[in-house]
Write a protein that holds these residues in place. Structure first.
Motif, PDB file in Angstrom:
ATOM      1  N   ILE A  60       0.859  -1.215   0.093  1.00 55.71           N
ATOM      2  CA  ILE A  60      -0.124   0.099  -0.021  1.00 55.71           C
ATOM      3  C   ILE A  60       0.823   1.228   0.098  1.00 55.71           C
ATOM      4  CG2 ILE A  60      -1.703   1.315   1.238  1.00 55.71           C
ATOM      5  CD1 ILE A  60      -2.685  -1.378   2.512  1.00 55.71           C
ATOM      6  N   ASP A  61       2.183   1.159   0.250  1.00 54.05           N
ATOM      7  CA  ASP A  61       2.887   2.351   0.522  1.00 54.05           C
ATOM      8  C   ASP A  61       3.061   3.294  -0.408  1.00 54.05           C
ATOM      9  OD1 ASP A  61       4.615   0.788  -0.576  1.00 54.05           O
ATOM     10  OD2 ASP A  61       6.344   1.144   0.995  1.00 54.05           O
ATOM     11  N   LYS A  62       2.661   2.538  -1.778  1.00 54.82           N
ATOM     12  CA  LYS A  62       2.938   3.672  -2.918  1.00 54.82           C
ATOM     13  C   LYS A  62       1.655   4.520  -3.149  1.00 54.82           C
ATOM     14  CE  LYS A  62       5.401   0.115  -5.660  1.00 54.82           C
ATOM     15  NZ  LYS A  62       5.203  -1.102  -5.118  1.00 54.82           N
ATOM     16  N   GLN A  63       0.577   4.384  -2.627  1.00 49.84           N
ATOM     17  CA  GLN A  63      -0.404   5.448  -2.366  1.00 49.84           C
ATOM     18  C   GLN A  63      -0.429   6.310  -1.484  1.00 49.84           C
ATOM     19  OE1 GLN A  63      -1.655   1.754  -2.550  1.00 49.84           O
ATOM     20  NE2 GLN A  63      -3.122   1.738  -4.078  1.00 49.84           N
ATOM     21  N   ARG A  71      -9.450   5.701   9.427  1.00 49.69           N
ATOM     22  CA  ARG A  71     -10.905   4.904   8.744  1.00 49.69           C
ATOM     23  C   ARG A  71     -11.229   3.968   9.452  1.00 49.69           C
ATOM     24  NH1 ARG A  71     -15.081   5.404   6.425  1.00 49.69           N
ATOM     25  NH2 ARG A  71     -15.291   3.869   4.933  1.00 49.69           N
ATOM     26  N   ALA A  72     -10.394   3.137  10.264  1.00 46.24           N
ATOM     27  CA  ALA A  72     -10.891   2.134  10.914  1.00 46.24           C
ATOM     28  C   ALA A  72     -11.720   2.573  12.235  1.00 46.24           C
ATOM     29  CB  ALA A  72      -9.527   1.224  11.556  1.00 46.24           C
ATOM     30  N   LYS A  73     -11.379   3.810  12.870  1.00 43.82           N
ATOM     31  CA  LYS A  73     -12.151   4.292  13.943  1.00 43.82           C
ATOM     32  C   LYS A  73     -13.587   4.740  13.286  1.00 43.82           C
ATOM     33  CE  LYS A  73     -12.546   7.675  17.535  1.00 43.82           C
ATOM     34  NZ  LYS A  73     -11.638   8.934  17.926  1.00 43.82           N
ATOM     35  N   GLN A  74     -13.717   5.271  12.044  1.00 44.26           N
ATOM     36  CA  GLN A  74     -14.928   5.677  11.360  1.00 44.26           C
ATOM     37  C   GLN A  74     -15.830   4.324  11.261  1.00 44.26           C
ATOM     38  OE1 GLN A  74     -13.650   7.657   7.952  1.00 44.26           O
ATOM     39  NE2 GLN A  74     -13.331   9.724   8.992  1.00 44.26           N
ATOM     40  N   LEU A  75     -15.133   3.350  10.763  1.00 39.50           N
ATOM     41  CA  LEU A  75     -15.833   2.133  10.519  1.00 39.50           C
ATOM     42  C   LEU A  75     -16.312   1.579  11.932  1.00 39.50           C
ATOM     43  CD1 LEU A  75     -13.404   0.577   7.828  1.00 39.50           C
ATOM     44  CD2 LEU A  75     -15.935   1.391   7.393  1.00 39.50           C
ATOM     45  N   LYS A  76     -15.586   1.509  12.902  1.00 39.93           N
ATOM     46  CA  LYS A  76     -16.064   0.981  14.276  1.00 39.93           C
ATOM     47  C   LYS A  76     -17.243   1.966  14.736  1.00 39.93           C
ATOM     48  CE  LYS A  76     -13.953  -0.924  18.204  1.00 39.93           C
ATOM     49  NZ  LYS A  76     -12.666  -0.797  19.150  1.00 39.93           N
ATOM     50  N   GLU A 108      -9.666  -0.661   1.637  1.00 41.27           N
ATOM     51  CA  GLU A 108     -10.229   0.710   1.054  1.00 41.27           C
ATOM     52  C   GLU A 108      -9.037   1.574   0.596  1.00 41.27           C
ATOM     53  OE1 GLU A 108     -14.421   1.420   3.471  1.00 41.27           O
ATOM     54  OE2 GLU A 108     -12.583   2.403   4.000  1.00 41.27           O
ATOM     55  N   ILE A 109      -8.024   1.606   1.245  1.00 39.70           N
ATOM     56  CA  ILE A 109      -6.863   2.566   0.982  1.00 39.70           C
ATOM     57  C   ILE A 109      -6.084   1.920  -0.398  1.00 39.70           C
ATOM     58  CG2 ILE A 109      -4.493   3.207   1.784  1.00 39.70           C
ATOM     59  CD1 ILE A 109      -5.830   3.222   4.435  1.00 39.70           C
ATOM     60  N   ALA A 110      -5.918   0.462  -0.274  1.00 38.18           N
ATOM     61  CA  ALA A 110      -5.238  -0.248  -1.552  1.00 38.18           C
ATOM     62  C   ALA A 110      -6.044  -0.065  -2.754  1.00 38.18           C
ATOM     63  CB  ALA A 110      -5.041  -1.636  -0.983  1.00 38.18           C
ATOM     64  N   ASN A 111      -7.264   0.060  -2.608  1.00 41.50           N
ATOM     65  CA  ASN A 111      -8.474   0.147  -3.506  1.00 41.50           C
ATOM     66  C   ASN A 111      -8.458   1.486  -4.194  1.00 41.50           C
ATOM     67  OD1 ASN A 111     -10.501  -0.830  -5.521  1.00 41.50           O
ATOM     68  ND2 ASN A 111     -11.992  -0.101  -4.069  1.00 41.50           N
ATOM     69  N   GLY A 112      -7.861   2.440  -3.388  1.00 40.05           N
ATOM     70  CA  GLY A 112      -7.761   3.847  -3.662  1.00 40.05           C
ATOM     71  C   GLY A 112      -9.269   4.535  -3.495  1.00 40.05           C
ATOM     72  N   SER A 113     -10.134   3.781  -2.662  1.00 38.85           N
ATOM     73  CA  SER A 113     -11.516   4.549  -2.200  1.00 38.85           C
ATOM     74  C   SER A 113     -11.279   5.458  -1.053  1.00 38.85           C
ATOM     75  CB  SER A 113     -12.262   3.393  -1.532  1.00 38.85           C
ATOM     76  OG  SER A 113     -12.551   2.556  -2.718  1.00 38.85           O
ATOM     77  N   VAL A 114     -10.145   5.549  -0.447  1.00 33.06           N
ATOM     78  CA  VAL A 114      -9.878   6.237   0.799  1.00 33.06           C
ATOM     79  C   VAL A 114      -8.375   7.040   0.376  1.00 33.06           C
ATOM     80  CG1 VAL A 114      -9.362   6.557   3.218  1.00 33.06           C
ATOM     81  CG2 VAL A 114     -11.104   5.084   2.322  1.00 33.06           C
ATOM     82  N   VAL A 115      -8.268   8.036   0.358  1.00 31.51           N
ATOM     83  CA  VAL A 115      -7.170   8.725   0.011  1.00 31.51           C
ATOM     84  C   VAL A 115      -6.773   9.826   1.243  1.00 31.51           C
ATOM     85  CG1 VAL A 115      -7.166   8.807  -2.483  1.00 31.51           C
ATOM     86  CG2 VAL A 115      -8.162  10.743  -1.208  1.00 31.51           C
TER      87      VAL A 115
END
Length: 65
Positions: free
Chosen positions: A9-12, A26-31, A52-59
């Motif tokens: 993921i570190d490329k994003q 983001r995990a806190k938001q989901l929780k 989500e981060i790997a998918n590009g849905s969260v930046v």
């Protein structure tokens, strides 16, 4: 083991530190009840956040103050 791994993921995200902060927020938001932005089999908020981060849905967008 957490999938996807931080190494993939570190490329994003500009640094691993930024990745940790972004994934934790983001995990806190989901929780707290936010709906996942992607379809996933996982119930673990951290895994969903990383997917989500790997998918590009969260930046990331950090303020520089």
């Amino acid at each position: 083991m957490i999938y996807p791994s931080a190494d993939k993921i570190d490329k994003q995200v500009e640094s691993k530190y930024a990745l940790v902060i972004l994934a934790a927020k983001r995990a806190k938001q989901l929780k707290e009840g936010s709906r996942p932005l992607i379809k996933t089999e996982s119930a673990n908020p951290l895994t969903v956040a990383l997917e989500e981060i790997a998918n590009g849905s969260v930046v990331h967008q950090f303020d520089e103050t």
